[in-house]
Design an enzyme around this catalytic site. Structure first.
Site, PDB file in Angstrom:
ATOM      1  N   GLN A 101       0.848  -1.200   0.000  1.00 15.46           N
ATOM      2  CA  GLN A 101       0.000   0.000   0.000  1.00 15.46           C
ATOM      3  C   GLN A 101       0.879   1.243   0.000  1.00 15.46           C
ATOM      4  O   GLN A 101       0.390   2.354  -0.128  1.00 15.46           O
ATOM      5  CB  GLN A 101      -0.879   0.019   1.255  1.00 15.46           C
ATOM      6  CG  GLN A 101      -1.829  -1.147   1.352  1.00 15.46           C
ATOM      7  CD  GLN A 101      -2.428  -1.248   2.750  1.00 15.46           C
ATOM      8  OE1 GLN A 101      -3.442  -0.651   3.064  1.00 15.46           O
ATOM      9  NE2 GLN A 101      -1.777  -2.015   3.609  1.00 15.46           N
ATOM     10  N   ASP A 104       6.307   4.731  -1.297  1.00 18.66           N
ATOM     11  CA  ASP A 104       7.641   5.287  -1.053  1.00 18.66           C
ATOM     12  C   ASP A 104       8.757   4.643  -1.862  1.00 18.66           C
ATOM     13  O   ASP A 104       9.917   5.042  -1.752  1.00 18.66           O
ATOM     14  CB  ASP A 104       7.973   5.205   0.451  1.00 18.66           C
ATOM     15  CG  ASP A 104       7.865   3.775   1.014  1.00 18.66           C
ATOM     16  OD1 ASP A 104       8.038   2.789   0.248  1.00 18.66           O
ATOM     17  OD2 ASP A 104       7.614   3.642   2.221  1.00 18.66           O
ATOM     18  N   HIS A 119      -1.460   1.533  -4.243  1.00 17.33           N
ATOM     19  CA  HIS A 119      -1.808   2.957  -4.189  1.00 17.33           C
ATOM     20  C   HIS A 119      -0.872   3.829  -5.023  1.00 17.33           C
ATOM     21  O   HIS A 119      -0.794   5.029  -4.804  1.00 17.33           O
ATOM     22  CB  HIS A 119      -1.812   3.431  -2.725  1.00 17.33           C
ATOM     23  CG  HIS A 119      -2.923   2.833  -1.922  1.00 17.33           C
ATOM     24  ND1 HIS A 119      -2.884   2.691  -0.562  1.00 17.33           N
ATOM     25  CD2 HIS A 119      -4.121   2.329  -2.298  1.00 17.33           C
ATOM     26  CE1 HIS A 119      -4.010   2.124  -0.129  1.00 17.33           C
ATOM     27  NE2 HIS A 119      -4.771   1.884  -1.169  1.00 17.33           N
ATOM     28  N   CYS A 130      -2.712  17.120 -19.859  1.00 17.28           N
ATOM     29  CA  CYS A 130      -2.275  16.358 -21.053  1.00 17.28           C
ATOM     30  C   CYS A 130      -1.817  14.939 -20.695  1.00 17.28           C
ATOM     31  O   CYS A 130      -1.416  14.188 -21.569  1.00 17.28           O
ATOM     32  CB  CYS A 130      -1.165  17.107 -21.789  1.00 17.28           C
ATOM     33  SG  CYS A 130       0.424  17.109 -20.929  1.00 17.28           S
ATOM     34  N   CYS A 148       2.898  21.459 -15.567  1.00 16.34           N
ATOM     35  CA  CYS A 148       3.457  20.706 -16.698  1.00 16.34           C
ATOM     36  C   CYS A 148       4.294  21.630 -17.587  1.00 16.34           C
ATOM     37  O   CYS A 148       3.838  22.721 -17.951  1.00 16.34           O
ATOM     38  CB  CYS A 148       2.293  20.100 -17.491  1.00 16.34           C
ATOM     39  SG  CYS A 148       2.792  19.192 -18.947  1.00 16.34           S
ATOM     40  N   CYS A 151       2.264  21.818 -21.193  1.00 19.51           N
ATOM     41  CA  CYS A 151       0.968  22.470 -21.393  1.00 19.51           C
ATOM     42  C   CYS A 151       0.566  23.385 -20.238  1.00 19.51           C
ATOM     43  O   CYS A 151      -0.474  24.031 -20.305  1.00 19.51           O
ATOM     44  CB  CYS A 151      -0.122  21.414 -21.617  1.00 19.51           C
ATOM     45  SG  CYS A 151      -0.606  20.575 -20.101  1.00 19.51           S
ATOM     46  N   GLY A 188       2.910  -4.426   9.058  1.00 17.99           N
ATOM     47  CA  GLY A 188       2.785  -2.990   9.312  1.00 17.99           C
ATOM     48  C   GLY A 188       1.615  -2.278   8.678  1.00 17.99           C
ATOM     49  O   GLY A 188       1.795  -1.210   8.089  1.00 17.99           O
ATOM     50  N   GLU A 216       1.608  -3.465  17.253  1.00 18.00           N
ATOM     51  CA  GLU A 216       0.274  -3.345  17.851  1.00 18.00           C
ATOM     52  C   GLU A 216      -0.688  -4.264  17.107  1.00 18.00           C
ATOM     53  O   GLU A 216      -0.512  -4.478  15.915  1.00 18.00           O
ATOM     54  CB  GLU A 216      -0.275  -1.916  17.696  1.00 18.00           C
ATOM     55  CG  GLU A 216       0.635  -0.821  18.225  1.00 18.00           C
ATOM     56  CD  GLU A 216       0.779  -0.889  19.722  1.00 18.00           C
ATOM     57  OE1 GLU A 216      -0.150  -1.419  20.376  1.00 18.00           O
ATOM     58  OE2 GLU A 216       1.817  -0.446  20.239  1.00 18.00           O
TER      59      GLU A 216
HETATM   60  N1  APR Z   1       6.991  -2.050  12.246  1.00 18.20           N
HETATM   61  C1  APR Z   1       5.829  -2.610  11.834  1.00 18.20           C
HETATM   62  N2  APR Z   1       4.643  -2.013  11.966  1.00 18.20           N
HETATM   63  C2  APR Z   1       4.630  -0.787  12.529  1.00 18.20           C
HETATM   64  C3  APR Z   1       5.794  -0.146  12.963  1.00 18.20           C
HETATM   65  C4  APR Z   1       7.035  -0.825  12.807  1.00 18.20           C
HETATM   66  N3  APR Z   1       8.185  -0.305  13.197  1.00 18.20           N
HETATM   67  N4  APR Z   1       5.436   1.062  13.482  1.00 18.20           N
HETATM   68  C5  APR Z   1       4.106   1.163  13.348  1.00 18.20           C
HETATM   69  N5  APR Z   1       3.608   0.045  12.777  1.00 18.20           N
HETATM   70  C6  APR Z   1       2.222  -0.301  12.443  1.00 18.20           C
HETATM   71  C7  APR Z   1       1.164   0.378  13.271  1.00 18.20           C
HETATM   72  O1  APR Z   1       0.938  -0.330  14.496  1.00 18.20           O
HETATM   73  C8  APR Z   1      -0.029   0.326  12.336  1.00 18.20           C
HETATM   74  O2  APR Z   1      -0.735  -0.893  12.486  1.00 18.20           O
HETATM   75  O3  APR Z   1       2.000   0.131  11.134  1.00 18.20           O
HETATM   76  C9  APR Z   1       0.622   0.356  10.933  1.00 18.20           C
HETATM   77  C10 APR Z   1       0.461   1.647  10.181  1.00 18.20           C
HETATM   78  O4  APR Z   1      -0.896   1.792   9.854  1.00 18.20           O
HETATM   79  P1  APR Z   1      -1.432   2.985   8.932  1.00 18.20           P
HETATM   80  O5  APR Z   1      -0.756   4.250   9.319  1.00 18.20           O
HETATM   81  O6  APR Z   1      -2.903   2.937   8.986  1.00 18.20           O
HETATM   82  O7  APR Z   1      -0.856   2.600   7.490  1.00 18.20           O
HETATM   83  P2  APR Z   1      -1.509   1.695   6.382  1.00 18.20           P
HETATM   84  O8  APR Z   1      -2.276   0.569   6.995  1.00 18.20           O
HETATM   85  O9  APR Z   1      -0.439   1.368   5.414  1.00 18.20           O
HETATM   86  O10 APR Z   1      -2.528   2.704   5.723  1.00 18.20           O
HETATM   87  C11 APR Z   1      -3.254   2.305   4.595  1.00 18.20           C
HETATM   88  O11 APR Z   1      -4.079   4.523   4.406  1.00 18.20           O
HETATM   89  O12 APR Z   1      -4.127   6.880   4.155  1.00 18.20           O
HETATM   90  C12 APR Z   1      -3.881   5.677   3.611  1.00 18.20           C
HETATM   91  O13 APR Z   1      -3.246   5.452   1.398  1.00 18.20           O
HETATM   92  C13 APR Z   1      -2.723   5.444   2.709  1.00 18.20           C
HETATM   93  O14 APR Z   1      -1.761   3.345   1.991  1.00 18.20           O
HETATM   94  C14 APR Z   1      -2.244   4.082   3.101  1.00 18.20           C
HETATM   95  C15 APR Z   1      -3.486   3.463   3.705  1.00 18.20           C
END
Ligand code: APR
Length: 257
Positions: A101, A104, A119, A130, A148, A151, A188, A216
Site C-alpha cells: 500500500q 515510497d 496505491h 495532457c 506541466c 501544457c 505494518g 500493535e
Molecule cells: N513495524 C511494523 N509495523 C509498525 C511499525 C514498525 N516499526 N510502526 C508502526 N507500525 C504499524 C502500526 O501499528 C499500524 O498498524 O504500522 C501500521 C500503520 O498503519 P497505517 O498508518 O494505517 O498505514 P496503512 O495501513 O499502510 O494505511 C493504509 O491509508 O491513508 C492511507 O493510502 C494510505 O496506503 C495508506 C493506507
C-alpha cells in the site's frame, strides 16, 4: 516469541507461494511516519488534502501539505532490514509477490522486483491536463502547485487519492496473489483502508496461513491472523531472515537453541 518465529520460518520454508502485504509500518524504521497511530500523519495533517475533490478544488493548498509530507524528505529515506529481507526472500525463491500500500518506492530500492503498488508511487507525477508523466526529481517544487512543462496543466502525484479507483494491474495481481498463496505475510498495516484491506481477508478465505508482523494488534489480528509476531518490522524480519537464510538453522535444529 522465538517459538512463533520458528513456526513462521517453518511455514515460509514449506510454502509453495508466499505473498507479502505491506503497509506504512514497514517503512517507519526508515524514518517515514505512518498515517495512523502514534506519530501518525493524520494526527498532524488534515487527510482531506489527499481527497481528490478537495485537491481539485484547491491544488495549491493541498500541494503545500503534500510537498511537506511526501517530497521534502522522502528521497532521504532508505530501505531498512525488513525491506531487504523481503527482497532477499524474493531472490531466493521464498517470496512470490509483494503487494504494498506504500508509495515510497522502498521495496524496489531494496531490490524487490515483483512489487505491485496498490496505491501508486510518489516518485511519479501526472499532468491532469495532457496526462504527461514526470519523475518527481525532474520537477521544481519552488512554485506550488507544480505545473506541466508542456501544457502548463497542474501536476498531481501519481498515487491514489481518496475517492480515486485502484489501478487495474495491481488490483488484479493482488487478488490473484490472495488466491495463490499458502502463506500470506502482513507487515505494518492497520487494515483500515478499503479496498486494499480486503486482500488478506480473501487470502484467508482461500486457505492461506496468515502471519502478521506489527508492534500493535491491527484489525486483522483477532479475526484472521494465525501467527502474530508482535514487534517492529525490522526486528522481526531480521530474526526471520537469520533463520530463513541460514543453512545451519534448518527445521531439524529449530528449537534446540
Ligand atoms: N513495524 C511494523 N509495523 C509498525 C511499525 C514498525 N516499526 N510502526 C508502526 N507500525 C504499524 C502500526 O501499528 C499500524 O498498524 O504500522 C501500521 C500503520 O498503519 P497505517 O498508518 O494505517 O498505514 P496503512 O495501513 O499502510 O494505511 C493504509 O491509508 O491513508 C492511507 O493510502 C494510505 O496506503 C495508506 C493506507
Amino acid at each position: 516469541m522465538d517459538d512463533k518465529i520458528i513456526e513462521a520460518v517453518r511455514l515460509l520454508k514449506r510454502s509453495r507461494f508466499t505473498t507479502a502485504f505491506t503497509g506504512a509500518g514497514i517503512s517507519v524504521e526508515s524514518g517515514i511516519p505512518p498515517f495512523r497511530g502514534s506519530g501518525g500523519l493524520w494526527g498532524k495533517y488534515d487527510p482531506r488534502v489527499l481527497d481528490i475533490q478537495y485537491f481539485l478544488a484547491d491544488p495549491a493548498g493541498s500541494w503545500g501539505v503534500i510537498k511537506e509530507i511526501f517530497y521534502d524528505f522522502f528521497d532521504t529515506a532508505r530501505p531498512n532490514i525488513a525491506h531487504l529481507t523481503l527482497a532477499r526472500m524474493e531472490q531466493e525463491g521464498l517470496l512470490g509477490r509483494t503487494i504494498t500500500q506504500n508509495i515510497d518506492n522502498l521495496h524496489q530500492e531494496a531490490g524487490s522486483q515483483i512489487v505491485f503498488e496498490f496505491h501508486g508511487n510518489s516518485k511519479n507525477l501526472l499532468c491532469l491536463h495532457c496526462h504527461r508523466r514526470y519523475v518527481a526529481g525532474e520537477i521544481s517544487f519552488d512554485h506550488i502547485p507544480p505545473t506541466c512543462r508542456e501544457c502548463g496543466g497542474i501536476l498531481k502525484p501519481d498515487f491514489v487519492f481518496f475517492g480515486e479507483s485502484i489501478p487495474q494491474l495491481p488490483m488484479a495481481a493482488a487478488y490473484e496473489a490472495a488466491s495463490l498463496s499458502d502463506v500470506f505475510l502482513i507487515i505494518g498495516t492497520t487494515g483500515e483502508v478499503m479496498p486494499a484491506n480486503q486482500i488478506p481477508v480473501m487470502a484467508k478465505e482461500y486457505g492461506a496461513t496468515i502471519i502478521e508482523v506489527n508492534p500493535e494488534p491491527s484489525l486483522y489480528t483477532k479475526k484472521i491472523t494465525d501467527i502474530f509476531l508482535k514487534g517492529k518490522a525490522g526486528e522481526i524480519m531480521e530474526k526471520i531472515g537469520a533463520r530463513l537464510f541460514s543453512p545451519s538453522l534448518d527445521d531439524d535444529q529449530d528449537g534446540v537453541d
